[in-house]
Design a protein around this motif. Structure first.
Motif, PDB file in Angstrom:
ATOM      1  N   ARG A  84      -2.177  -1.730   9.848  1.00 32.00           N
ATOM      2  CA  ARG A  84      -2.878  -2.737   8.364  1.00 32.00           C
ATOM      3  C   ARG A  84      -1.873  -3.220   8.067  1.00 32.00           C
ATOM      4  NH1 ARG A  84      -3.061   3.093   8.094  1.00 32.00           N
ATOM      5  NH2 ARG A  84      -0.728   3.043   9.483  1.00 32.00           N
ATOM      6  N   PHE A 196     -13.137  -0.193  11.047  1.00 30.53           N
ATOM      7  CA  PHE A 196     -11.919  -0.802  10.443  1.00 30.53           C
ATOM      8  C   PHE A 196     -11.178  -1.146  10.840  1.00 30.53           C
ATOM      9  CE2 PHE A 196     -12.478   4.180  10.738  1.00 30.53           C
ATOM     10  CZ  PHE A 196     -11.193   4.313  11.513  1.00 30.53           C
ATOM     11  N   CYS A 197     -11.156  -0.679  12.372  1.00 25.61           N
ATOM     12  CA  CYS A 197      -9.457  -0.820  13.440  1.00 25.61           C
ATOM     13  C   CYS A 197      -9.691  -2.179  14.204  1.00 25.61           C
ATOM     14  CB  CYS A 197      -9.804   0.607  14.258  1.00 25.61           C
ATOM     15  SG  CYS A 197      -8.665   0.770  15.049  1.00 25.61           S
ATOM     16  N   VAL A 199      -6.780  -2.241  16.921  1.00 26.87           N
ATOM     17  CA  VAL A 199      -6.990  -1.955  18.200  1.00 26.87           C
ATOM     18  C   VAL A 199      -7.463  -2.162  19.104  1.00 26.87           C
ATOM     19  CG1 VAL A 199      -5.872   0.514  19.819  1.00 26.87           C
ATOM     20  CG2 VAL A 199      -5.474   0.191  17.088  1.00 26.87           C
ATOM     21  N   GLN A 234      -4.147   6.467  22.633  1.00 24.64           N
ATOM     22  CA  GLN A 234      -5.722   6.203  21.385  1.00 24.64           C
ATOM     23  C   GLN A 234      -6.653   6.906  21.237  1.00 24.64           C
ATOM     24  OE1 GLN A 234      -4.311   4.401  18.787  1.00 24.64           O
ATOM     25  NE2 GLN A 234      -2.941   3.175  19.442  1.00 24.64           N
ATOM     26  N   THR A 286      -3.400  10.939  19.817  1.00 26.90           N
ATOM     27  CA  THR A 286      -4.790  12.014  18.839  1.00 26.90           C
ATOM     28  C   THR A 286      -5.770  12.052  19.893  1.00 26.90           C
ATOM     29  OG1 THR A 286      -3.346  10.260  17.983  1.00 26.90           O
ATOM     30  CG2 THR A 286      -6.067  11.073  16.868  1.00 26.90           C
ATOM     31  N   HIS A 288     -10.092  13.208  19.841  1.00 22.19           N
ATOM     32  CA  HIS A 288     -10.959  12.508  18.851  1.00 22.19           C
ATOM     33  C   HIS A 288     -12.064  13.161  19.209  1.00 22.19           C
ATOM     34  CE1 HIS A 288     -13.743   9.847  17.624  1.00 22.19           C
ATOM     35  NE2 HIS A 288     -13.409   8.853  18.138  1.00 22.19           N
ATOM     36  N   PRO A 313      -7.893  13.507  13.582  1.00 19.34           N
ATOM     37  CA  PRO A 313      -8.479  12.228  12.718  1.00 19.34           C
ATOM     38  C   PRO A 313      -9.861  12.069  12.047  1.00 19.34           C
ATOM     39  CG  PRO A 313      -7.173  11.467  14.181  1.00 19.34           C
ATOM     40  CD  PRO A 313      -7.804  12.453  14.855  1.00 19.34           C
ATOM     41  N   GLN A 315     -11.168  10.536   8.902  1.00 16.55           N
ATOM     42  CA  GLN A 315     -11.286   9.813   8.905  1.00 16.55           C
ATOM     43  C   GLN A 315     -11.793  10.043   7.245  1.00 16.55           C
ATOM     44  OE1 GLN A 315      -8.952   7.592   9.755  1.00 16.55           O
ATOM     45  NE2 GLN A 315      -8.793   7.946  11.742  1.00 16.55           N
ATOM     46  N   ARG A 327     -17.587   6.230  13.828  1.00 14.98           N
ATOM     47  CA  ARG A 327     -16.845   7.131  14.127  1.00 14.98           C
ATOM     48  C   ARG A 327     -17.781   7.324  15.606  1.00 14.98           C
ATOM     49  NH1 ARG A 327     -11.124   7.373  14.569  1.00 14.98           N
ATOM     50  NH2 ARG A 327     -11.599   9.483  14.519  1.00 14.98           N
ATOM     51  N   ASP A 354      -6.182  12.218  10.429  1.00 15.26           N
ATOM     52  CA  ASP A 354      -5.917  11.062   9.510  1.00 15.26           C
ATOM     53  C   ASP A 354      -7.300  10.917   8.527  1.00 15.26           C
ATOM     54  OD1 ASP A 354      -4.169  10.789  10.618  1.00 15.26           O
ATOM     55  OD2 ASP A 354      -4.490   8.687  12.338  1.00 15.26           O
ATOM     56  N   MET A 355      -6.901   9.978   7.250  1.00 10.55           N
ATOM     57  CA  MET A 355      -8.396   9.900   5.915  1.00 10.55           C
ATOM     58  C   MET A 355      -8.110   7.869   5.796  1.00 10.55           C
ATOM     59  SD  MET A 355      -8.633  13.005   5.951  1.00 10.55           S
ATOM     60  CE  MET A 355      -7.386  14.199   4.784  1.00 10.55           C
ATOM     61  N   ILE A 356      -9.174   8.000   5.760  1.00 11.07           N
ATOM     62  CA  ILE A 356      -8.877   6.975   4.799  1.00 11.07           C
ATOM     63  C   ILE A 356      -9.880   6.715   3.556  1.00 11.07           C
ATOM     64  CG2 ILE A 356      -9.759   4.328   4.841  1.00 11.07           C
ATOM     65  CD1 ILE A 356      -9.265   4.218   7.970  1.00 11.07           C
ATOM     66  N   PHE A 385      -4.684   6.805   4.007  1.00 15.09           N
ATOM     67  CA  PHE A 385      -4.353   4.604   3.636  1.00 15.09           C
ATOM     68  C   PHE A 385      -5.176   5.390   3.062  1.00 15.09           C
ATOM     69  CE2 PHE A 385      -3.594   6.536   8.083  1.00 15.09           C
ATOM     70  CZ  PHE A 385      -1.707   6.388   8.345  1.00 15.09           C
ATOM     71  N   SER A 388      -7.594  -0.719   4.134  1.00 13.54           N
ATOM     72  CA  SER A 388      -6.760  -2.622   4.475  1.00 13.54           C
ATOM     73  C   SER A 388      -7.583  -2.576   5.138  1.00 13.54           C
ATOM     74  CB  SER A 388      -5.334  -2.519   4.851  1.00 13.54           C
ATOM     75  OG  SER A 388      -4.977  -3.429   5.291  1.00 13.54           O
ATOM     76  N   ARG A 390      -9.121  -5.660   7.397  1.00 15.00           N
ATOM     77  CA  ARG A 390      -8.153  -6.244   8.998  1.00 15.00           C
ATOM     78  C   ARG A 390      -9.384  -7.969   9.675  1.00 15.00           C
ATOM     79  NH1 ARG A 390      -4.373  -6.903   8.383  1.00 15.00           N
ATOM     80  NH2 ARG A 390      -3.630  -6.699  10.192  1.00 15.00           N
TER      81      ARG A 390
HETATM   82  N1  SAM Z   1      -6.941   6.955  17.935  1.00 15.21           N
HETATM   83  C1  SAM Z   1      -6.496   7.311  16.287  1.00 15.21           C
HETATM   84  C2  SAM Z   1      -7.842   7.561  15.682  1.00 15.21           C
HETATM   85  O1  SAM Z   1      -8.658   7.478  16.144  1.00 15.21           O
HETATM   86  O2  SAM Z   1      -7.721   8.514  15.075  1.00 15.21           O
HETATM   87  C3  SAM Z   1      -5.894   6.282  15.428  1.00 15.21           C
HETATM   88  C4  SAM Z   1      -5.264   5.643  15.276  1.00 15.21           C
HETATM   89  S1  SAM Z   1      -4.654   4.288  14.387  1.00 15.21           S
HETATM   90  C5  SAM Z   1      -3.426   3.362  14.929  1.00 15.21           C
HETATM   91  C6  SAM Z   1      -3.890   5.570  12.938  1.00 15.21           C
HETATM   92  C7  SAM Z   1      -4.686   5.549  11.424  1.00 15.21           C
HETATM   93  O3  SAM Z   1      -4.702   5.212  11.014  1.00 15.21           O
HETATM   94  C8  SAM Z   1      -6.769   5.679  11.506  1.00 15.21           C
HETATM   95  O4  SAM Z   1      -6.563   7.252  12.144  1.00 15.21           O
HETATM   96  C9  SAM Z   1      -6.642   5.238  10.598  1.00 15.21           C
HETATM   97  O5  SAM Z   1      -6.453   6.989   9.530  1.00 15.21           O
HETATM   98  C10 SAM Z   1      -5.474   4.316  10.196  1.00 15.21           C
HETATM   99  N2  SAM Z   1      -6.278   3.087   9.777  1.00 15.21           N
HETATM  100  C11 SAM Z   1      -6.592   2.070  10.962  1.00 15.21           C
HETATM  101  N3  SAM Z   1      -7.380   1.340  10.827  1.00 15.21           N
HETATM  102  C12 SAM Z   1      -6.939   0.965   9.500  1.00 15.21           C
HETATM  103  C13 SAM Z   1      -6.848  -0.055   8.183  1.00 15.21           C
HETATM  104  N4  SAM Z   1      -8.253  -1.237   8.577  1.00 15.21           N
HETATM  105  N5  SAM Z   1      -7.099   0.729   7.175  1.00 15.21           N
HETATM  106  C14 SAM Z   1      -6.303   1.963   6.564  1.00 15.21           C
HETATM  107  N6  SAM Z   1      -6.316   2.085   7.340  1.00 15.21           N
HETATM  108  C15 SAM Z   1      -5.648   2.291   8.808  1.00 15.21           C
END
Ligand code: SAM
Ligand code: SF4
Length: 491
Positions: A84, A196-197, A199, A234, A286, A288, A313, A315, A327, A354-356, A385, A388, A390
């Motif tokens: 983030r 959103f990610c 990684v 991950q 984690t 999936h 998670p 989301q 997803r 995890d929740m966005i 969260f 955010s 990226r």
């Molecule tokens: N690999 C894990 C999965 O798929 O659930 C999660 C890895 S990530 C490091 C951890 C968490 O950060 C995610 O599950 C998501 O909820 C949150 N996250 C990732 N990108 C985000 C973003 N752009 N904005 C807000 N939260 C984010």
């Protein structure tokens, strides 16, 4: 330090530390006379903390010992998180602090490691003039050479992403260790493309580590007195290894051509690690939702030492939002996975998420779907969260970040409030139960009380009695708070 933790996460003003996944850790004092001193400050997920242990190991072989005091360090590494925007801002602030220290200690070398190094590459050297080293997550073997480059008056840069590096042969130096629980990295990278990610861009393609090296590491930890290992990746359910190939994409191509190829799956890996000793607890993170198999659930059920806890998670609770998040599952699929977990374990399995909140185009009704899914599952806890944006991600390219910040925060707060209610409800279910707890420290409030975790990963606090750190205790739960179970040893 706790202010700093709150600061990096900024997940809404009333959110407590337990509901955030981003932490900060610094090295302890281990340096001997004659060694150069290395200070590592690590941000982000458990994978990053595990990587810092690899970094410390690589540097130890090159005569660096660790220090907890940045002011006496010869070499400072900041192992960074890009997940983030706020995490990156915190790193920038820390760099400013290190810059001030460097002014009075000009020989000090500063390196930025991890996701932010990978994302920004040499741009970081231009923006942050006092940074000497930029090293991505797959280049840690090269760190001694990069330090050598700086000693020679150059800058050190390696942001090459490998297709097969797993650091399988490097025995991590345990940092911030209580000697009881340790992390074992079982895979690297991610082949999913959640929109959103960041990684997949910062950590590269998915690779699985040789299972024999994982079992060996678990065995060595157990022999040293550790009682719990957490297998990290991950997306652990996507673990897939064969003798000939550890890169998942290449292995799957091979699998299509050669039918008799022998593959180790995550369920099989769990089985192998569980065999180290019934006294060694296994956790993993984690999972999936698209990949977790019934085989994994049955393997957990079969072995008492595999903890009944799944971080799964979700989301969002809305299928359209999940679709544009890429997803690759929908609400019904997720509910089906939850139903299966409850079918196999009943209530005897902790589930977290995890929740966005406020992902691009999310409507009020779609946000309500997240709340109703939470009502269905009743997660034990969640990391929550607001979205955010990226740079470089699919969402940034395809969608407008159109939910105003105040709406994102309000939706997040609603999620947090509901989660608190559910955590309290789930904890109340444990009152009256007898649970096996691994004692891992003293209670924060009193040296007369121990704390430990039950199989569901919940913190249990109880009077010490004659028990010892690192032992298992059989505890009867008689009360609970929102985040903690309270009990008494009965055995
Ligand atoms: N690999 C894990 C999965 O798929 O659930 C999660 C890895 S990530 C490091 C951890 C968490 O950060 C995610 O599950 C998501 O909820 C949150 N996250 C990732 N990108 C985000 C973003 N752009 N904005 C807000 N939260 C984010
Ligand atoms: Fe990111 Fe999705 Fe991979 Fe998790 S599975 S690391 S959220 S891309």
């Amino acid at each position: 330090m706790s202010d700093l933790i709150k600061d990096i996460n900024l997940v809404g003003e009333q959110v407590d530390e337990k509901s955030v996944s981003c932490e900060v850790k610094v090295t302890e004092n281990t340096a001997n006379e004659g060694q150069r001193k290395l200070y590592i400050e690590s941000y982000g997920c458990q994978m990053n903390f595990s990587d810092s242990e690899i970094v410390a190991s690589v540097m130890q072989k090159n005569n660096f010992g660790t220090t907890s005091n940045v002011e006496e360090a010869d070499l400072v590494f900041l192992n960074t998180c890009s997940i983030r925007e706020k995490a990156e801002q915190t790193v920038r602030q820390r760099l400013r602090v290190f810059n001030r220290v460097k002014k009075s200690k000009p020989g000090m070398i500063i390196g930025v490691l991890g996701c932010m190094a990978e994302r920004l590459k040499t741009q970081l050297l231009e923006e942050e003039k006092m940074v000497d080293i930029v090293a991505g997550p797959d280049s840690y073997r090269d760190l001694p050479k990069l330090v050598g480059d700086v000693d020679e008056g150059d800058k050190g840069v390696n942001v090459f992403l490998s297709r097969d590096e797993t650091y399988a042969d490097i025995a991590p130096v345990r940092l911030n260790s209580n000697g009881i629980s340790a992390m074992i990295s079982i895979m690297r990278g991610c082949d999913n493309m959640c929109s959103f990610c960041v990684v997949p861009f910062t950590r590269g393609r998915e690779r699985s580590r040789d299972p024999h090296s994982i079992v060996k590491e678990a065995q060595e930890l157990f022999d040293q007195g550790y009682k719990e290992v957490t297998l990290l990746g991950q997306n652990v359910d996507s673990y897939k290894w064969s003798d000939e190939e550890n890169n998942k994409a290449r292995l799957e191509k091979k699998e299509l051509k050669e039918e008799d190829i022998e593959i180790v799956s995550f369920a099989q890996l769990l089985e192998m690690v569980a065999g180290v000793s019934p006294e060694l607890r296994i956790r993993f993170s984690t999972s999936h939702p698209k990949d977790i198999t019934d085989d994994v659930l049955y393997t957990m059920k079969k072995h008492e030492n595999i903890c009944n806890f799944i971080h799964l998670p979700v989301q969002s609770g809305n299928s359209r939002v999940l679709d544009i998040m890429n997803r690759t599952y929908d609400r019904e699929w997720y509910i089906n996975r939850i139903d299966k977990i409850r079918e196999v374990f009943g209530n005897d399995c902790g589930i977290s998420s995890d929740m966005i909140a406020g992902f691009c185009t999310e409507t009020e009704e779609e946000h309500q779907d997240t709340l109703s899914l939470m009502e269905y599952v009743k997660f034990d806890y969640s990391y929550m969260f607001f979205y955010s944006e990226r740079p470089g991600t699919l969402a940034e390219k395809k969608f407008e970040d159109d939910i105003p910040l105040d709406v994102k925060k309000r939706r997040l707060q609603e999620i947090v409030t509901l989660q608190r209610q559910h955590s309290a409800e789930r904890n109340a279910l444990n009152v009256g139960e007898v649970q096996k707890v691994l004692i891992d420290g003293y209670s924060k409030r009193s040296k007369e009380h121990f704390q430990g975790r039950n199989s569901h990963n919940k913190v249990v606090v109880f009077p010490k009695g004659n028990a010892k750190l690192g032992e298992y205790a059989i505890v009867k739960i008689h009360d609970c708070t929102g985040g903690t179970l309270l009990g008494e040893i009965i055995d």
